[in-house]
Design a protein around this motif. Structure first.
Motif, PDB file in Angstrom:
ATOM      1  N   ASN A 111       0.819  -1.211   0.000  1.00  0.00           N
ATOM      2  CA  ASN A 111       0.000   0.000   0.000  1.00  0.00           C
ATOM      3  C   ASN A 111       0.852   1.260   0.000  1.00  0.00           C
ATOM      4  O   ASN A 111       0.723   2.132   0.859  1.00  0.00           O
ATOM      5  CB  ASN A 111      -1.000  -0.016   1.149  1.00  0.00           C
ATOM      6  CG  ASN A 111      -2.033  -1.099   0.953  1.00  0.00           C
ATOM      7  OD1 ASN A 111      -2.699  -1.137  -0.076  1.00  0.00           O
ATOM      8  ND2 ASN A 111      -2.138  -2.005   1.895  1.00  0.00           N
ATOM      9  N   VAL A 112       1.723   1.353  -0.989  1.00  0.00           N
ATOM     10  CA  VAL A 112       2.625   2.484  -1.171  1.00  0.00           C
ATOM     11  C   VAL A 112       2.016   3.411  -2.216  1.00  0.00           C
ATOM     12  O   VAL A 112       1.823   3.016  -3.363  1.00  0.00           O
ATOM     13  CB  VAL A 112       4.025   1.988  -1.614  1.00  0.00           C
ATOM     14  CG1 VAL A 112       4.917   3.136  -2.008  1.00  0.00           C
ATOM     15  CG2 VAL A 112       4.662   1.166  -0.503  1.00  0.00           C
ATOM     16  N   SER A 113       1.703   4.659  -1.805  1.00  0.00           N
ATOM     17  CA  SER A 113       1.048   5.568  -2.743  1.00  0.00           C
ATOM     18  C   SER A 113       1.713   6.936  -2.832  1.00  0.00           C
ATOM     19  O   SER A 113       1.210   7.814  -3.519  1.00  0.00           O
ATOM     20  CB  SER A 113      -0.428   5.742  -2.358  1.00  0.00           C
ATOM     21  OG  SER A 113      -0.536   6.253  -1.049  1.00  0.00           O
ATOM     22  N   SER A 114       2.832   7.115  -2.141  1.00  0.00           N
ATOM     23  CA  SER A 114       3.523   8.408  -2.178  1.00  0.00           C
ATOM     24  C   SER A 114       5.019   8.174  -1.971  1.00  0.00           C
ATOM     25  O   SER A 114       5.441   7.111  -1.511  1.00  0.00           O
ATOM     26  CB  SER A 114       2.999   9.327  -1.076  1.00  0.00           C
ATOM     27  OG  SER A 114       3.363   8.817   0.205  1.00  0.00           O
ATOM     28  N   ARG A 115       5.805   9.213  -2.253  1.00  0.00           N
ATOM     29  CA  ARG A 115       7.245   9.104  -2.002  1.00  0.00           C
ATOM     30  C   ARG A 115       7.527   8.923  -0.507  1.00  0.00           C
ATOM     31  O   ARG A 115       8.492   8.262  -0.135  1.00  0.00           O
ATOM     32  CB  ARG A 115       7.984  10.324  -2.547  1.00  0.00           C
ATOM     33  CG  ARG A 115       8.158  10.246  -4.055  1.00  0.00           C
ATOM     34  CD  ARG A 115       9.066  11.346  -4.561  1.00  0.00           C
ATOM     35  NE  ARG A 115       9.278  11.182  -5.983  1.00  0.00           N
ATOM     36  CZ  ARG A 115      10.485  11.039  -6.533  1.00  0.00           C
ATOM     37  NH1 ARG A 115      11.563  11.061  -5.781  1.00  0.00           N
ATOM     38  NH2 ARG A 115      10.601  10.896  -7.830  1.00  0.00           N
TER      39      ARG A 115
END
Length: 179
Positions: A111-115
């Motif tokens: 669930n990686v959605s940003s830097r």
């Protein structure tokens, strides 16, 4: 605040969050114990709201948005480049999946959605004795990626290909449960 109001607030907080929210963070925000949050999450799920649990906390499921599985391969020192590429285009990397010939399909939620999420993930790997899951398959792995539109997923595919990360699926992977 009643239990029902608290559960509505949990769903609202998860819906507004950029990433995962831990049980501790939700408990502090709502003035209850973490155990109450765990029980509330179970009740919310029973009501049909899809909430995923990750190592960083809870997130609303993204099953209702466009989703695609990408098979990729890269060196361990290129993990950040790959993940940044995807999130910069508007994708969310739901998981990492390996298809090991002995152990079978292994999937771990990201669930990686940003830097910022990418940086947290890399810090978690760097500060532990763990290594990226793709190490057990010589760098080959899959990511399920969600985005606001199919066009964004097309852009992600093109960028992964341009950077040399995208790999063709083997015949048995095309119709497998990796989709």
């Amino acid at each position: 605040m009643t239990g029902e109001e608290r559960r509505e607030k949990i769903v609202a907080l998860l819906g507004a969050a950029d990433g995962a929210l831990s049980g501790g963070d939700l408990a502090q925000e709502l003035g209850v114990s973490r155990q109450v949050i765990v029980q509330d999450i179970a009740l919310i799920r029973r009501e049909g709201v899809e909430i995923d649990s990750t190592h960083r906390g809870y997130v609303l499921s993204r099953r209702d948005v466009p989703r695609r599985a990408f098979k990729v391969r890269h060196r361990e020192d290129q993990v950040q480049e790959e993940l940044d590429l995807i999130v910069d285009l508007g994708g969310t990397v739901e998981d990492v999946v390996v298809n090991h010939r002995t152990y079978g399909v292994i999937s771990v939620p990201l669930n990686v959605s940003s830097r910022r999420d990418v940086a947290r993930y890399l810090a978690d790997i760097a500060t532990s004795k763990s290594t990226p899951l793709s190490r057990i398959t010589s760098g080959y792995h899959f990511h399920h990626v969600t985005a606001a539109s199919e066009e964004i997923l097309d852009e992600v595919a093109a960028a992964l290909k341009e950077h040399g990360f995208l790999v063709e699926r083997l015949p048995y992977e095309v119709s497998s449960d990796l989709n």
